[in-house]
Design a protein around this motif. Structure first.
Motif, PDB file in Angstrom:
ATOM      1  N   ALA A 140     -10.140  10.930  -3.470  1.00  0.00           N
ATOM      2  CA  ALA A 140     -10.375  11.853  -4.916  1.00  0.00           C
ATOM      3  C   ALA A 140     -11.596  12.136  -5.203  1.00  0.00           C
ATOM      4  N   THR A 161      -6.517  11.461  -9.619  1.00  0.00           N
ATOM      5  CA  THR A 161      -5.891  10.307  -9.277  1.00  0.00           C
ATOM      6  C   THR A 161      -5.114   9.743 -10.455  1.00  0.00           C
ATOM      7  N   SER A 164      -3.091   6.050 -11.160  1.00  0.00           N
ATOM      8  CA  SER A 164      -2.489   4.721 -10.204  1.00  0.00           C
ATOM      9  C   SER A 164      -1.711   4.181 -10.700  1.00  0.00           C
ATOM     10  N   TRP A 181      -6.422  -0.076  -2.602  1.00  0.00           N
ATOM     11  CA  TRP A 181      -5.980   1.544  -3.743  1.00  0.00           C
ATOM     12  C   TRP A 181      -7.351   1.625  -4.321  1.00  0.00           C
ATOM     13  N   CYS A 223      -9.048   3.204  -1.658  1.00  0.00           N
ATOM     14  CA  CYS A 223      -9.102   4.267  -1.365  1.00  0.00           C
ATOM     15  C   CYS A 223      -8.423   5.287  -1.868  1.00  0.00           C
ATOM     16  N   ASN A 224      -7.598   5.344  -3.087  1.00  0.00           N
ATOM     17  CA  ASN A 224      -7.164   6.709  -3.042  1.00  0.00           C
ATOM     18  C   ASN A 224      -8.707   7.130  -3.931  1.00  0.00           C
ATOM     19  N   ASN A 235      -0.343   7.166  -1.207  1.00  0.00           N
ATOM     20  CA  ASN A 235      -1.053   6.055  -0.443  1.00  0.00           C
ATOM     21  C   ASN A 235      -1.685   6.798   0.918  1.00  0.00           C
ATOM     22  N   ALA A 267      -4.109  12.175  -5.796  1.00  0.00           N
ATOM     23  CA  ALA A 267      -4.503  11.089  -4.787  1.00  0.00           C
ATOM     24  C   ALA A 267      -3.131  10.162  -5.380  1.00  0.00           C
ATOM     25  N   ILE A 268      -2.726  10.125  -5.558  1.00  0.00           N
ATOM     26  CA  ILE A 268      -1.602   8.780  -6.533  1.00  0.00           C
ATOM     27  C   ILE A 268      -1.336   7.242  -5.333  1.00  0.00           C
ATOM     28  N   CYS A 269      -2.302   6.329  -5.761  1.00  0.00           N
ATOM     29  CA  CYS A 269      -1.221   5.149  -5.471  1.00  0.00           C
ATOM     30  C   CYS A 269      -1.224   3.742  -5.937  1.00  0.00           C
ATOM     31  N   TRP A 292      -5.564   7.934   2.443  1.00  0.00           N
ATOM     32  CA  TRP A 292      -7.323   7.782   2.635  1.00  0.00           C
ATOM     33  C   TRP A 292      -7.725   8.371   2.904  1.00  0.00           C
TER      34      TRP A 292
END
Length: 267
Positions: free
Chosen positions: A221, A229, A231, A214, A216-217, A112, A203-205, A114
């Motif tokens: 990336a 990524t 999600s 979300w 922003c993830n 989470n 990049a995990i959200c 940015w």
């Protein structure tokens, strides 16, 4: 800076450094320790100005200083190669380390995070800052779960949240320290640095994160040369806590996939 080294103890074991968010303390990672310590040497730490690393922070405190003091503390313990798993602020510390110490950082997972601060996140931080300045520590701490957890999860864990509230008030990092760390976080901008971070990045959200949209993830990336990524559909800003089993599974899968890359880089 207070460090704890858990899991595998041999010096050549693959090492992961877990870096918390604005709260700054190592205990945030309790839901991940057993899963990670079975396979890695795991370092958790209380960030400077928080917890067992409490001390006044300089007025000009910034992300570069956060990364540099962690790199120094690790070097003092003989840890010269490591990956970073970071939540929000901790993820940005990981990116700063990857940029400033590319020969030492093998990979980074940003939870989470940015590329640069989103207007919505800025608004949330300003609300939290106003609570601290105008209503005091208790109001600030009481509001904190609203930005971290989904409503239904909070309703089901009200006793746990009440206990955490008492603990956080009793061990509050101090108004000046928190504001200096928050301002450093809000100023952080990786727009001009991201292209030079070549290590594997996850990049995990969570899609229901109230604090960090979300999208922003994906933005983070897309700016990185070697990013993947993920999600998650549910879990809030702290989905590593609310859905620890699901989060840990995804993290371990990515760590397994990228395990070979650090070894080649080190040879």
């Amino acid at each position: 800076m207070h460090l704890d080294i858990l899991g595998l103890q041999n010096a050549d074991a693959p090492t992961l450094v877990l870096s918390s968010g604005l709260g700054g303390v190592a205990s945030f990672w309790q839901p991940q320790l057993a899963a990670l310590a079975a396979h890695y040497r795991v370092v958790v730490y209380d960030q400077r100005g928080t917890g067992r690393s409490a001390e006044p922070l300089p007025a000009e405190y910034d992300m570069t200083m956060m990364a540099g003091e962690l790199a120094e503390a690790l070097a003092q313990r003989g840890i010269m190669r490591f990956g970073v798993i970071g939540h929000a602020l901790g993820g940005l510390v990981g990116l700063q380390l990857a940029h400033d110490y590319p020969e030492r950082v093998t990979r980074v997972a940003v939870i989470n995070g940015w590329l640069r601060l989103h207007p919505h996140t800025r608004r949330c931080f300003q609300v939290r800052q106003d609570l601290l300045l105008n209503s005091g520590v208790e109001a600030f701490v009481r509001a904190q779960p609203l930005f971290l957890y989904p409503a239904e999860w909070m309703a089901q864990h009200s006793q746990r949240l009440a206990e955490e509230e008492r603990l956080h008030i009793a061990h509050f990092q101090g108004r000046d320290n928190l504001l200096r760390r928050l301002n450093a976080l809000m100023r952080a901008d990786f727009t001009s640095l991201a292209a030079r971070i070549s290590q594997p990045v996850l990049a995990i959200c969570s899609q229901d994160d109230l604090l960090v949209p979300w999208s922003c993830n994906a933005g983070l990336a897309s700016a990185l040369p070697n990013a993947q990524t993920i999600s998650m559909a549910w879990g809030g800003h702290a989905m590593s806590v609310t859905d620890a089993e699901g989060f840990n599974s995804l993290l371990l899968q990515w760590l397994n996939q990228t395990e070979a890359a650090p070894q080649r880089a080190a040879s």
